[in-house]
Design a protein around this motif. Structure first.
Motif, PDB file in Angstrom:
ATOM      1  N   ASP A 293      -5.255 -75.066 -32.622  1.00 38.70           N
ATOM      2  CA  ASP A 293      -5.171 -76.120 -31.609  1.00 38.70           C
ATOM      3  C   ASP A 293      -4.402 -75.586 -30.403  1.00 38.70           C
ATOM      4  OD1 ASP A 293      -4.774 -78.341 -30.059  1.00 38.70           O
ATOM      5  OD2 ASP A 293      -3.705 -79.498 -31.590  1.00 38.70           O
ATOM      6  N   ASN A 304      -3.227 -81.207 -33.616  1.00 35.49           N
ATOM      7  CA  ASN A 304      -4.278 -82.116 -34.084  1.00 35.49           C
ATOM      8  C   ASN A 304      -5.309 -81.286 -34.867  1.00 35.49           C
ATOM      9  OD1 ASN A 304      -6.395 -83.839 -34.509  1.00 35.49           O
ATOM     10  ND2 ASN A 304      -6.560 -84.528 -32.382  1.00 35.49           N
ATOM     11  N   GLU A 306      -8.152 -81.873 -35.983  1.00 33.63           N
ATOM     12  CA  GLU A 306      -9.537 -82.033 -35.545  1.00 33.63           C
ATOM     13  C   GLU A 306      -9.901 -81.096 -34.390  1.00 33.63           C
ATOM     14  OE1 GLU A 306     -11.790 -83.747 -36.998  1.00 33.63           O
ATOM     15  OE2 GLU A 306     -10.513 -84.754 -38.459  1.00 33.63           O
ATOM     16  N   LYS A 307      -8.876 -80.590 -33.687  1.00 33.96           N
ATOM     17  CA  LYS A 307      -9.121 -79.672 -32.567  1.00 33.96           C
ATOM     18  C   LYS A 307      -8.904 -78.212 -32.964  1.00 33.96           C
ATOM     19  CE  LYS A 307      -7.878 -83.087 -29.022  1.00 33.96           C
ATOM     20  NZ  LYS A 307      -6.984 -83.404 -27.873  1.00 33.96           N
ATOM     21  N   TRP A 311      -9.084 -75.995 -39.414  1.00 32.82           N
ATOM     22  CA  TRP A 311      -9.295 -77.231 -40.175  1.00 32.82           C
ATOM     23  C   TRP A 311     -10.710 -77.300 -40.747  1.00 32.82           C
ATOM     24  CZ3 TRP A 311      -7.262 -80.819 -42.907  1.00 32.82           C
ATOM     25  CH2 TRP A 311      -7.928 -82.012 -43.158  1.00 32.82           C
ATOM     26  N   LYS A 312     -11.692 -76.806 -40.002  1.00 32.04           N
ATOM     27  CA  LYS A 312     -13.069 -76.830 -40.493  1.00 32.04           C
ATOM     28  C   LYS A 312     -13.220 -75.981 -41.754  1.00 32.04           C
ATOM     29  CE  LYS A 312     -15.216 -77.795 -36.007  1.00 32.04           C
ATOM     30  NZ  LYS A 312     -16.221 -77.378 -35.016  1.00 32.04           N
ATOM     31  N   GLU A 315     -11.904 -77.876 -44.701  1.00 35.27           N
ATOM     32  CA  GLU A 315     -12.863 -78.852 -45.215  1.00 35.27           C
ATOM     33  C   GLU A 315     -13.828 -78.232 -46.221  1.00 35.27           C
ATOM     34  OE1 GLU A 315     -13.306 -82.173 -41.723  1.00 35.27           O
ATOM     35  OE2 GLU A 315     -14.407 -80.302 -41.434  1.00 35.27           O
ATOM     36  N   ARG A 323      -5.500 -80.682 -47.997  1.00 34.71           N
ATOM     37  CA  ARG A 323      -5.886 -81.196 -46.672  1.00 34.71           C
ATOM     38  C   ARG A 323      -4.868 -82.240 -46.192  1.00 34.71           C
ATOM     39  NH1 ARG A 323     -11.296 -80.867 -48.815  1.00 34.71           N
ATOM     40  NH2 ARG A 323     -11.427 -83.129 -49.140  1.00 34.71           N
ATOM     41  N   VAL A 327      -2.716 -82.005 -42.680  1.00 34.67           N
ATOM     42  CA  VAL A 327      -2.660 -83.064 -41.664  1.00 34.67           C
ATOM     43  C   VAL A 327      -1.211 -83.462 -41.392  1.00 34.67           C
ATOM     44  CG1 VAL A 327      -3.254 -85.468 -41.156  1.00 34.67           C
ATOM     45  CG2 VAL A 327      -4.970 -83.939 -42.159  1.00 34.67           C
ATOM     46  N   THR A 331       0.458 -82.359 -37.705  1.00 27.06           N
ATOM     47  CA  THR A 331       0.740 -83.424 -36.738  1.00 27.06           C
ATOM     48  C   THR A 331       2.243 -83.644 -36.532  1.00 27.06           C
ATOM     49  OG1 THR A 331       0.559 -85.067 -38.517  1.00 27.06           O
ATOM     50  CG2 THR A 331      -1.420 -84.636 -37.193  1.00 27.06           C
TER      51      THR A 331
END
Length: 400
Positions: A293, A304, A306-307, A311-312, A315, A323, A327, A331
């Motif tokens: 990020d 974050n 998601e950015k 993180w991908k 998953e 996971r 997070v 964060t």
């Protein structure tokens, strides 16, 4: 009615990466347990775009085959072979090209797209234009009625169906076809023949799709019909001729969730891959150098997930508790990016470990790999010979 059978293949592009594993090979391993499968090295297809540089094809073929076996493709469960070593592929391609309209090939969705993407190459060749006919020949040569594809590739299966339908229409009409079909109905036991005729009428006169399905199921259950009579009645049911080649159906597969090191789709052209059998030091280095990020300039900056491309990969490789830890830690700036990457490194290395173990026997004994392929080619040719006998006879090329 043809038995369920699957033909799938890959162009030889050298050593495979984890995107190939998650996108194709994991699915092959599952399919080989449930269906008769043929897995093909599509080296003739490689020539459609790489005809000007064939020097790497042979080495790529063997590297790719080792990766297949390392991933769990089992020569005891599936037939593994090289396309060019089964000459019936080229013969059926030639024969089908005689009846395939040019306009069908020009409207294939990927035709113009590929010409634009590969504009540095001269693709104004019949080989490139006609690759859908070669693809169709690959599938129909083994009467493969199931084609494993993702949703976005379903339209590509339609040309295979169209070519098979056209071939059956042109060459499935025996001189006394109707008489033979009606005689076959009389061979059906009891009231079964009458029921078949009623269902056929409902389908042809009223377009009743349920009647079509019921009639197909009925034919599949009848025991005393010869293979030739059964094929005639399947064709007669739909108003066509004898079914010489099947109309293949797409077998939808789960889309790959494997991202590359930059978060985009994993692809050699993007330079963001991890090979199936890449050494652990290289894997560790690549993942540790992945971008994160951009908001996390300092260790104390919150981020974050998601950015973040990492993180991908979480998953794909991390369980839910891990996971959740990522997070929370990202964060709140409770963990650093190096810490965050470690579970991914461990997940990739754990996935690769059995692949190295399976590959080792073929690297130590290359002759074993060649014996597997020779056996696969022999088995593939035996199946292909049955189809080509019927195709030649239908096209008037059986002079015996």
């Amino acid at each position: 009615m043809f038995p369920d059978r699957i033909l799938s293949g890959m162009r030889p592009t050298g050593k495979l990466h984890l995107g190939h594993y998650h996108g194709v090979l994991k699915n092959w391993v599952r399919l080989q347990r449930d269906y008769p499968c043929l897995f093909m090295v599509a080296d003739l297809h490689a020539l459609t775009t790489s005809y000007d540089d064939v020097s790497v094809i042979e080495r790529s073929v063997w590297d790719m085959l080792v990766d297949w076996l390392a991933a769990g493709v089992d020569p005891e469960q599936a037939i593994i072979f090289i396309q060019s070593q089964v000459p019936e592929h080229a013969e059926l391609h030639l024969l089908l090209s005689m009846v395939t309209p040019l306009s069908w090939l020009e409207r294939v969705p990927t035709y113009k797209d590929q010409i634009e993407k590969l504009s540095h190459k001269d693709l104004g060749t019949y080989g490139f234009l006609g690759y859908p006919v070669l693809m169709t020949s690959d599938i129909l040569l083994y009467r493969g009625n199931l084609v494993p594809v993702g949703e976005d590739q379903v339209p590509h299966v339609e040309i295979t169906r169209e070519i098979a339908r056209r071939f059956n229409h042109l060459f499935g009409k025996e001189p006394n076809y109707q008489e033979l079909a009606e005689a076959a109905i009389k061979k059906m036991p009891g009231k079964t023949g009458k029921q078949y005729a009623q269902l056929r009428t409902r389908y042809q006169q009223e377009g009743d799709a349920e009647a079509l399905l019921a009639a197909r199921a009925l034919l599949a259950e009848v025991q005393n019909l010869s293979a030739a009579d059964r094929e005639r009645l399947f064709g007669y049911l739909e108003g066509g001729g004898k079914m010489i080649l099947p109309e293949s159906k797409p077998l939808l597969t789960e889309a790959s969730r494997m991202p590359g090191l930059d978060g985009a789709k994993m692809s050699k052209s993007y330079g963001n891959t991890i090979s199936l059998r890449e050494d652990s030091e290289s894997v560790t280095k690549k993942i540790r150098q992945m971008p994160t990020d951009p908001a996390r300039v300092r260790r104390t900056d919150p981020g974050n997930p998601e950015k973040c491309p990492v993180w991908k990969l979480h998953e794909v490789y991390s369980d839910q508790p891990t996971r959740d830890w990522v997070v929370q830690g990202c964060t709140s700036a409770g963990i650093g990016c190096i810490e965050c990457k470690q579970p991914v490194i461990e997940g990739v290395l754990a996935e690769q470990k059995p692949m190295f173990e399976r590959a080792q026997r073929y690297l130590e004994d290359p002759a074993l790999l060649r014996r597997i392929v020779d056996n696969g080619c022999e088995r593939a040719r035996a199946l292909a010979a049955d189809t080509m006998r019927d195709v030649r006879q239908a096209m008037g090329l059986n002079y015996k």
